[in-house]
Design a protein around this motif. Structure first.
Motif, PDB file in Angstrom:
ATOM      1  N   GLN A  66      31.293 -40.926  64.772  1.00 17.12           N
ATOM      2  CA  GLN A  66      31.277 -39.493  65.084  1.00 17.12           C
ATOM      3  C   GLN A  66      32.622 -39.005  65.609  1.00 17.12           C
ATOM      4  O   GLN A  66      32.692 -38.034  66.359  1.00 17.12           O
ATOM      5  N   GLY A  67      33.703 -39.668  65.199  1.00 18.22           N
ATOM      6  CA  GLY A  67      35.026 -39.260  65.641  1.00 18.22           C
ATOM      7  C   GLY A  67      35.633 -38.178  64.769  1.00 18.22           C
ATOM      8  O   GLY A  67      36.614 -37.561  65.143  1.00 18.22           O
ATOM      9  N   LEU A  68      35.053 -37.952  63.599  1.00 17.57           N
ATOM     10  CA  LEU A  68      35.580 -36.948  62.682  1.00 17.57           C
ATOM     11  C   LEU A  68      34.523 -35.891  62.389  1.00 17.57           C
ATOM     12  O   LEU A  68      33.334 -36.176  62.416  1.00 17.57           O
ATOM     13  N   HIS A  69      34.984 -34.714  62.075  1.00 15.65           N
ATOM     14  CA  HIS A  69      34.088 -33.629  61.683  1.00 15.65           C
ATOM     15  C   HIS A  69      34.330 -33.336  60.207  1.00 15.65           C
ATOM     16  O   HIS A  69      35.457 -33.037  59.816  1.00 15.65           O
ATOM     17  N   ALA A  70      33.310 -33.429  59.408  1.00 16.90           N
ATOM     18  CA  ALA A  70      33.439 -33.227  57.966  1.00 16.90           C
ATOM     19  C   ALA A  70      33.510 -31.749  57.624  1.00 16.90           C
ATOM     20  O   ALA A  70      32.907 -30.914  58.290  1.00 16.90           O
ATOM     21  N   LEU A  71      34.252 -31.445  56.586  1.00 15.45           N
ATOM     22  CA  LEU A  71      34.220 -30.106  56.007  1.00 15.45           C
ATOM     23  C   LEU A  71      32.886 -29.947  55.297  1.00 15.45           C
ATOM     24  O   LEU A  71      32.274 -30.928  54.887  1.00 15.45           O
ATOM     25  N   SER A  72      32.440 -28.742  55.129  1.00 17.38           N
ATOM     26  CA  SER A  72      31.188 -28.498  54.424  1.00 17.38           C
ATOM     27  C   SER A  72      31.464 -28.022  53.009  1.00 17.38           C
ATOM     28  O   SER A  72      32.382 -27.236  52.778  1.00 17.38           O
ATOM     29  N   THR A  73      30.661 -28.499  52.070  1.00 13.29           N
ATOM     30  CA  THR A  73      30.738 -28.020  50.701  1.00 13.29           C
ATOM     31  C   THR A  73      30.052 -26.656  50.634  1.00 13.29           C
ATOM     32  O   THR A  73      29.366 -26.254  51.577  1.00 13.29           O
ATOM     33  N   PRO A  74      30.208 -25.928  49.530  1.00 16.79           N
ATOM     34  CA  PRO A  74      29.524 -24.634  49.414  1.00 16.79           C
ATOM     35  C   PRO A  74      27.997 -24.730  49.564  1.00 16.79           C
ATOM     36  O   PRO A  74      27.345 -23.768  49.947  1.00 16.79           O
ATOM     37  N   LEU A  75      27.434 -25.914  49.300  1.00 18.55           N
ATOM     38  CA  LEU A  75      25.992 -26.097  49.457  1.00 18.55           C
ATOM     39  C   LEU A  75      25.600 -26.515  50.870  1.00 18.55           C
ATOM     40  O   LEU A  75      24.431 -26.762  51.150  1.00 18.55           O
ATOM     41  N   GLY A  76      26.597 -26.608  51.770  1.00 22.22           N
ATOM     42  CA  GLY A  76      26.316 -26.964  53.151  1.00 22.22           C
ATOM     43  C   GLY A  76      26.274 -28.451  53.432  1.00 22.22           C
ATOM     44  O   GLY A  76      25.963 -28.857  54.540  1.00 22.22           O
ATOM     45  N   GLN A  77      26.582 -29.270  52.453  1.00 18.04           N
ATOM     46  CA  GLN A  77      26.594 -30.721  52.639  1.00 18.04           C
ATOM     47  C   GLN A  77      27.966 -31.157  53.124  1.00 18.04           C
ATOM     48  O   GLN A  77      28.971 -30.498  52.836  1.00 18.04           O
ATOM     49  N   PRO A  78      28.059 -32.287  53.846  1.00 15.78           N
ATOM     50  CA  PRO A  78      29.372 -32.750  54.289  1.00 15.78           C
ATOM     51  C   PRO A  78      30.202 -33.244  53.099  1.00 15.78           C
ATOM     52  O   PRO A  78      29.697 -33.933  52.218  1.00 15.78           O
ATOM     53  N   ALA A  79      31.458 -32.872  53.088  1.00 14.09           N
ATOM     54  CA  ALA A  79      32.381 -33.307  52.035  1.00 14.09           C
ATOM     55  C   ALA A  79      32.970 -34.659  52.425  1.00 14.09           C
ATOM     56  O   ALA A  79      33.010 -35.013  53.610  1.00 14.09           O
ATOM     57  N   PRO A  80      33.442 -35.431  51.466  1.00 15.75           N
ATOM     58  CA  PRO A  80      34.102 -36.696  51.803  1.00 15.75           C
ATOM     59  C   PRO A  80      35.387 -36.428  52.595  1.00 15.75           C
ATOM     60  O   PRO A  80      36.022 -35.383  52.432  1.00 15.75           O
ATOM     61  N   PHE A  81      35.759 -37.378  53.449  1.00 15.02           N
ATOM     62  CA  PHE A  81      36.954 -37.220  54.271  1.00 15.02           C
ATOM     63  C   PHE A  81      38.235 -37.431  53.479  1.00 15.02           C
ATOM     64  O   PHE A  81      39.282 -36.929  53.853  1.00 15.02           O
ATOM     65  N   MET A  82      38.146 -38.196  52.409  1.00 13.92           N
ATOM     66  CA  MET A  82      39.341 -38.438  51.612  1.00 13.92           C
ATOM     67  C   MET A  82      38.971 -38.848  50.205  1.00 13.92           C
ATOM     68  O   MET A  82      37.864 -39.321  49.962  1.00 13.92           O
ATOM     69  N   HIS A  83      39.912 -38.609  49.316  1.00 13.51           N
ATOM     70  CA  HIS A  83      39.807 -39.069  47.936  1.00 13.51           C
ATOM     71  C   HIS A  83      41.000 -39.974  47.665  1.00 13.51           C
ATOM     72  O   HIS A  83      42.133 -39.605  47.995  1.00 13.51           O
ATOM     73  N   CYS A  84      40.741 -41.138  47.100  1.00 10.96           N
ATOM     74  CA  CYS A  84      41.799 -42.088  46.787  1.00 10.96           C
ATOM     75  C   CYS A  84      41.749 -42.389  45.293  1.00 10.96           C
ATOM     76  O   CYS A  84      40.715 -42.822  44.782  1.00 10.96           O
ATOM     77  N   HIS A  85      42.852 -42.143  44.613  1.00  7.09           N
ATOM     78  CA  HIS A  85      42.967 -42.408  43.184  1.00  7.09           C
ATOM     79  C   HIS A  85      44.302 -43.098  42.926  1.00  7.09           C
ATOM     80  O   HIS A  85      45.361 -42.500  43.152  1.00  7.09           O
TER      81      HIS A  85
END
Length: 50
Positions: free
Chosen positions: A12-31
């Protein structure tokens, strides 16, 4: 860095951004050689990078 972000999120050290549907977004994308951090605040981004 991805493992560190997952660990912070689990503690619980990070706060997730919310997607337009109100779900938490991933903290990072790695490609391959590209990483994008999606932090809710500058403090959260700094915690991931620490």
């Amino acid at each position: 860095m991805a493992a560190h972000a997952r660990q912070l999120a689990a503690q619980q050290g990070l706060h997730a951004l919310s997607t337009p549907l109100g779900q938490p977004a991933p903290f990072m994308h790695c490609h391959a050689d590209d990483t994008t951090i999606h932090a809710a605040s500058p403090a959260d981004a700094a915690a991931i990078l620490a």
